[in-house]
Design a protein around this motif. Structure first.
Motif, PDB file in Angstrom:
ATOM      1  N   LEU A   3      -8.829   4.150 -13.894  1.00  0.00           N
ATOM      2  CA  LEU A   3      -9.620   5.243 -14.462  1.00  0.00           C
ATOM      3  C   LEU A   3     -11.110   4.910 -14.459  1.00  0.00           C
ATOM      4  O   LEU A   3     -11.951   5.793 -14.227  1.00  0.00           O
ATOM      5  CB  LEU A   3      -9.141   5.557 -15.876  1.00  0.00           C
ATOM      6  CG  LEU A   3      -7.708   6.078 -16.001  1.00  0.00           C
ATOM      7  CD1 LEU A   3      -7.369   6.385 -17.454  1.00  0.00           C
ATOM      8  CD2 LEU A   3      -7.485   7.315 -15.141  1.00  0.00           C
ATOM      9  N   LYS A   4     -11.442   3.647 -14.706  1.00  0.00           N
ATOM     10  CA  LYS A   4     -12.844   3.247 -14.629  1.00  0.00           C
ATOM     11  C   LYS A   4     -13.390   3.440 -13.222  1.00  0.00           C
ATOM     12  O   LYS A   4     -14.551   3.806 -13.030  1.00  0.00           O
ATOM     13  CB  LYS A   4     -12.994   1.789 -15.047  1.00  0.00           C
ATOM     14  CG  LYS A   4     -12.794   1.547 -16.538  1.00  0.00           C
ATOM     15  CD  LYS A   4     -12.860   0.064 -16.857  1.00  0.00           C
ATOM     16  CE  LYS A   4     -12.530  -0.194 -18.323  1.00  0.00           C
ATOM     17  NZ  LYS A   4     -12.514  -1.657 -18.636  1.00  0.00           N
ATOM     18  N   GLY A   5     -12.533   3.200 -12.224  1.00  0.00           N
ATOM     19  CA  GLY A   5     -12.950   3.358 -10.835  1.00  0.00           C
ATOM     20  C   GLY A   5     -13.232   4.788 -10.444  1.00  0.00           C
ATOM     21  O   GLY A   5     -13.904   5.040  -9.432  1.00  0.00           O
ATOM     22  N   LEU A   6     -12.728   5.730 -11.217  1.00  0.00           N
ATOM     23  CA  LEU A   6     -12.977   7.141 -10.904  1.00  0.00           C
ATOM     24  C   LEU A   6     -14.409   7.550 -11.219  1.00  0.00           C
ATOM     25  O   LEU A   6     -14.900   8.551 -10.690  1.00  0.00           O
ATOM     26  CB  LEU A   6     -12.013   8.029 -11.705  1.00  0.00           C
ATOM     27  CG  LEU A   6     -10.529   7.867 -11.403  1.00  0.00           C
ATOM     28  CD1 LEU A   6      -9.712   8.780 -12.308  1.00  0.00           C
ATOM     29  CD2 LEU A   6     -10.222   8.167  -9.945  1.00  0.00           C
ATOM     30  N   SER A  47       0.828  -1.189   0.000  1.00  0.00           N
ATOM     31  CA  SER A  47       0.000   0.000   0.000  1.00  0.00           C
ATOM     32  C   SER A  47       0.864   1.241   0.000  1.00  0.00           C
ATOM     33  O   SER A  47       1.979   1.254   0.507  1.00  0.00           O
ATOM     34  CB  SER A  47      -0.906   0.014   1.247  1.00  0.00           C
ATOM     35  OG  SER A  47      -1.805  -1.073   1.200  1.00  0.00           O
ATOM     36  N   SER A  48       0.316   2.306  -0.579  1.00  0.00           N
ATOM     37  CA  SER A  48       1.048   3.564  -0.621  1.00  0.00           C
ATOM     38  C   SER A  48       0.574   4.481   0.488  1.00  0.00           C
ATOM     39  O   SER A  48      -0.532   4.374   0.979  1.00  0.00           O
ATOM     40  CB  SER A  48       0.850   4.244  -1.980  1.00  0.00           C
ATOM     41  OG  SER A  48      -0.513   4.547  -2.161  1.00  0.00           O
ATOM     42  N   ASP A  49       1.434   5.403   0.867  1.00  0.00           N
ATOM     43  CA  ASP A  49       1.059   6.460   1.796  1.00  0.00           C
ATOM     44  C   ASP A  49       0.728   7.665   0.925  1.00  0.00           C
ATOM     45  O   ASP A  49       1.589   8.453   0.580  1.00  0.00           O
ATOM     46  CB  ASP A  49       2.225   6.769   2.744  1.00  0.00           C
ATOM     47  CG  ASP A  49       1.862   7.852   3.749  1.00  0.00           C
ATOM     48  OD1 ASP A  49       0.674   8.203   3.822  1.00  0.00           O
ATOM     49  OD2 ASP A  49       2.781   8.336   4.441  1.00  0.00           O
ATOM     50  N   PRO A  55      -2.918  -0.136  -7.129  1.00  0.00           N
ATOM     51  CA  PRO A  55      -3.511   0.889  -6.261  1.00  0.00           C
ATOM     52  C   PRO A  55      -4.558   0.313  -5.310  1.00  0.00           C
ATOM     53  O   PRO A  55      -5.112  -0.762  -5.533  1.00  0.00           O
ATOM     54  CB  PRO A  55      -4.150   1.859  -7.257  1.00  0.00           C
ATOM     55  CG  PRO A  55      -4.429   1.028  -8.461  1.00  0.00           C
ATOM     56  CD  PRO A  55      -3.332   0.012  -8.535  1.00  0.00           C
ATOM     57  N   ARG A  56      -4.809   1.067  -4.258  1.00  0.00           N
ATOM     58  CA  ARG A  56      -5.847   0.707  -3.299  1.00  0.00           C
ATOM     59  C   ARG A  56      -7.012   1.680  -3.452  1.00  0.00           C
ATOM     60  O   ARG A  56      -6.951   2.660  -4.202  1.00  0.00           O
ATOM     61  CB  ARG A  56      -5.287   0.737  -1.878  1.00  0.00           C
ATOM     62  CG  ARG A  56      -4.716   2.087  -1.481  1.00  0.00           C
ATOM     63  CD  ARG A  56      -4.157   2.100  -0.067  1.00  0.00           C
ATOM     64  NE  ARG A  56      -3.686   3.442   0.260  1.00  0.00           N
ATOM     65  CZ  ARG A  56      -3.320   3.812   1.479  1.00  0.00           C
ATOM     66  NH1 ARG A  56      -3.367   2.952   2.478  1.00  0.00           N
ATOM     67  NH2 ARG A  56      -2.903   5.041   1.710  1.00  0.00           N
ATOM     68  N   SER A  57      -8.088   1.435  -2.724  1.00  0.00           N
ATOM     69  CA  SER A  57      -9.293   2.246  -2.873  1.00  0.00           C
ATOM     70  C   SER A  57      -9.057   3.708  -2.497  1.00  0.00           C
ATOM     71  O   SER A  57      -9.621   4.612  -3.118  1.00  0.00           O
ATOM     72  CB  SER A  57     -10.425   1.666  -2.013  1.00  0.00           C
ATOM     73  OG  SER A  57     -10.031   1.593  -0.652  1.00  0.00           O
ATOM     74  N   ASN A  60      -8.593   9.625  -3.787  1.00  0.00           N
ATOM     75  CA  ASN A  60      -7.787  10.840  -3.917  1.00  0.00           C
ATOM     76  C   ASN A  60      -7.760  11.340  -5.361  1.00  0.00           C
ATOM     77  O   ASN A  60      -7.900  12.535  -5.624  1.00  0.00           O
ATOM     78  CB  ASN A  60      -6.359  10.584  -3.436  1.00  0.00           C
ATOM     79  CG  ASN A  60      -6.222  10.698  -1.931  1.00  0.00           C
ATOM     80  OD1 ASN A  60      -7.083  11.236  -1.254  1.00  0.00           O
ATOM     81  ND2 ASN A  60      -5.131  10.182  -1.403  1.00  0.00           N
ATOM     82  N   ALA A  61      -7.578  10.406  -6.286  1.00  0.00           N
ATOM     83  CA  ALA A  61      -7.509  10.801  -7.692  1.00  0.00           C
ATOM     84  C   ALA A  61      -8.821  11.408  -8.167  1.00  0.00           C
ATOM     85  O   ALA A  61      -8.822  12.326  -8.996  1.00  0.00           O
ATOM     86  CB  ALA A  61      -7.134   9.595  -8.548  1.00  0.00           C
ATOM     87  N   SER A  62      -9.938  10.918  -7.638  1.00  0.00           N
ATOM     88  CA  SER A  62     -11.242  11.447  -8.055  1.00  0.00           C
ATOM     89  C   SER A  62     -11.434  12.892  -7.620  1.00  0.00           C
ATOM     90  O   SER A  62     -12.248  13.614  -8.187  1.00  0.00           O
ATOM     91  CB  SER A  62     -12.360  10.575  -7.477  1.00  0.00           C
ATOM     92  OG  SER A  62     -12.458  10.735  -6.065  1.00  0.00           O
ATOM     93  N   LYS A  63     -10.652  13.335  -6.625  1.00  0.00           N
ATOM     94  CA  LYS A  63     -10.759  14.711  -6.118  1.00  0.00           C
ATOM     95  C   LYS A  63      -9.663  15.622  -6.668  1.00  0.00           C
ATOM     96  O   LYS A  63      -9.656  16.822  -6.382  1.00  0.00           O
ATOM     97  CB  LYS A  63     -10.681  14.702  -4.589  1.00  0.00           C
ATOM     98  CG  LYS A  63     -11.804  13.933  -3.903  1.00  0.00           C
ATOM     99  CD  LYS A  63     -11.589  13.906  -2.402  1.00  0.00           C
ATOM    100  CE  LYS A  63     -12.668  13.115  -1.689  1.00  0.00           C
ATOM    101  NZ  LYS A  63     -12.427  13.039  -0.215  1.00  0.00           N
ATOM    102  N   ALA A  64      -8.720  15.045  -7.418  1.00  0.00           N
ATOM    103  CA  ALA A  64      -7.579  15.811  -7.919  1.00  0.00           C
ATOM    104  C   ALA A  64      -7.922  16.512  -9.232  1.00  0.00           C
ATOM    105  O   ALA A  64      -8.948  16.226  -9.865  1.00  0.00           O
ATOM    106  CB  ALA A  64      -6.377  14.891  -8.105  1.00  0.00           C
TER     107      ALA A  64
END
Length: 328
Positions: free
Chosen positions: A107-110, A29-31, A78-80, A85-89
């Motif tokens: 990208l589909k998950g966005l 997982s990423s921070d 990636p994790r959820s 975060n990407a959806s808000k960027a």
């Protein structure tokens, strides 16, 4: 008898490496950091893009890198929270050319109503078709909104664009242009920081061109087929341990042939990288009676490199010095 022993040792090394890669392939997982109101929020897929985006974005940007320190990008998913975060960027910057096989699903998950602008920063680079897949999903098809449509697994596109300063210059311009597109009010500051970064990349390019062109030898042996753009742009030829066959893992006969070539050509060093296993490189070096050196594909920083303040430029300078040592 010696040849048979060498072959048996190389076959064993291939088997051990396969087990090692299987065990280490689990993503971490990423921070991911947090979204900051009032700034241009930028999500980057891995380290070099993160560094360039930070340099150009400056105070106006909040740049979040998905990959944690010490993680090799091919082994990560990636994790959820990353998708959230990407959806808000405002910007999602990824290399493309097949590097990030997880991007289409990401990208589909966005969702269809996403406002984030997605950018394949390798767009505009003359891509290289590799001899074979290296087993890390590099043959994955590029996202349909990219400039590299239709590049499927059979083409085996080499995604390691950033390893050449010439390609990095193109990537930096793509990043700058998209900053200006989402935040035109700060065009002048993005342009000024971009010019500073480009000056550094052009100086690095000139140094590679001058110093590598003066060397008598031009062939390098590397652990991972990650230096195609570097070799193309600076007149070198790479022979890779990984990626020699379509099966992704090297075959024993490939390694035996490579060992023979090393001896016949008088190659004195086998290059390995720090974020993946060096076992096969060291096995080949031992069998061929040569030494090993680091050649870093700059896919990410180790924890020690991060603590030491290393960056794209310091790692590329070290690469140049090791190439000079090996090719003299």
């Amino acid at each position: 008898m010696l040849i048979h022993r060498s072959k048996r040792a190389l076959i064993l090394a291939v088997a051990l490496l396969t087990i090692t890669l299987t065990l280490s392939g689990c993503g971490k997982s990423s921070d991911s950091g947090t979204i900051v109101e009032g700034k241009v929020n930028v999500i980057t897929s891995f380290y070099p893009i993160y560094e360039f985006a930070k340099a150009i974005g400056g105070e106006e940007a909040n740049v979040i890198n998905l990959l944690p320190t010490g993680v090799e990008p091919h082994d990560w998913t990636p994790r959820s929270q990353d998708i959230l975060n990407a959806s808000k960027a405002q910007l999602f910057l990824y290399n493309g050319a097949g590097l990030e096989g997880w991007v289409p699903n990401f990208l589909k998950g966005l969702g269809g109503d996403k406002e984030v602008q997605t950018v394949e920063v390798s767009q505009g680079i003359d891509l290289i078709e590799a001899d074979g897949d290296d087993g890390h999903g590099h043959g994955e098809e590029s996202e349909s909104n990219s400039g590299h449509e239709g590049e499927e697994a059979d083409h085996h596109v080499d995604p390691h664009t950033w390893v050449s300063p010439k390609s990095a210059i193109v990537m930096a311009e793509n990043i700058k242009n998209n900053y200006i597109e989402v935040d035109p009010a700060h065009e002048a500051t993005y342009e000024a920081r971009y010019q500073e970064l480009i000056g550094q990349l052009q100086a690095l390019d000139a140094k590679f061109t001058e110093q590598l062109s003066a060397l008598p030898n031009k062939e390098i042996v590397v652990s991972h087929q990650a230096f195609g753009y570097l070799c193309r742009d600076y007149g070198l030829t790479q022979h890779a341990i990984m990626g020699l066959s379509p099966e992704a893992e090297p075959r024993a006969q490939d390694l035996v042939a490579l060992s023979k070539m090393v001896k016949e050509e008088g190659i004195r060093y086998i290059f390995f990288e720090e974020l993946v296993s060096d076992k096969l490189a060291k096995t080949l070096a031992s069998e061929a009676g040569v030494e090993t050196l680091v050649l870093n594909p700059v896919e990410g920083l180790t924890k020690n490199q991060a603590q030491a303040g290393d960056n794209y430029f310091t790692l590329m300078e070290k690469n140049l010095q090791n190439l000079i040592q090996a090719l003299q």
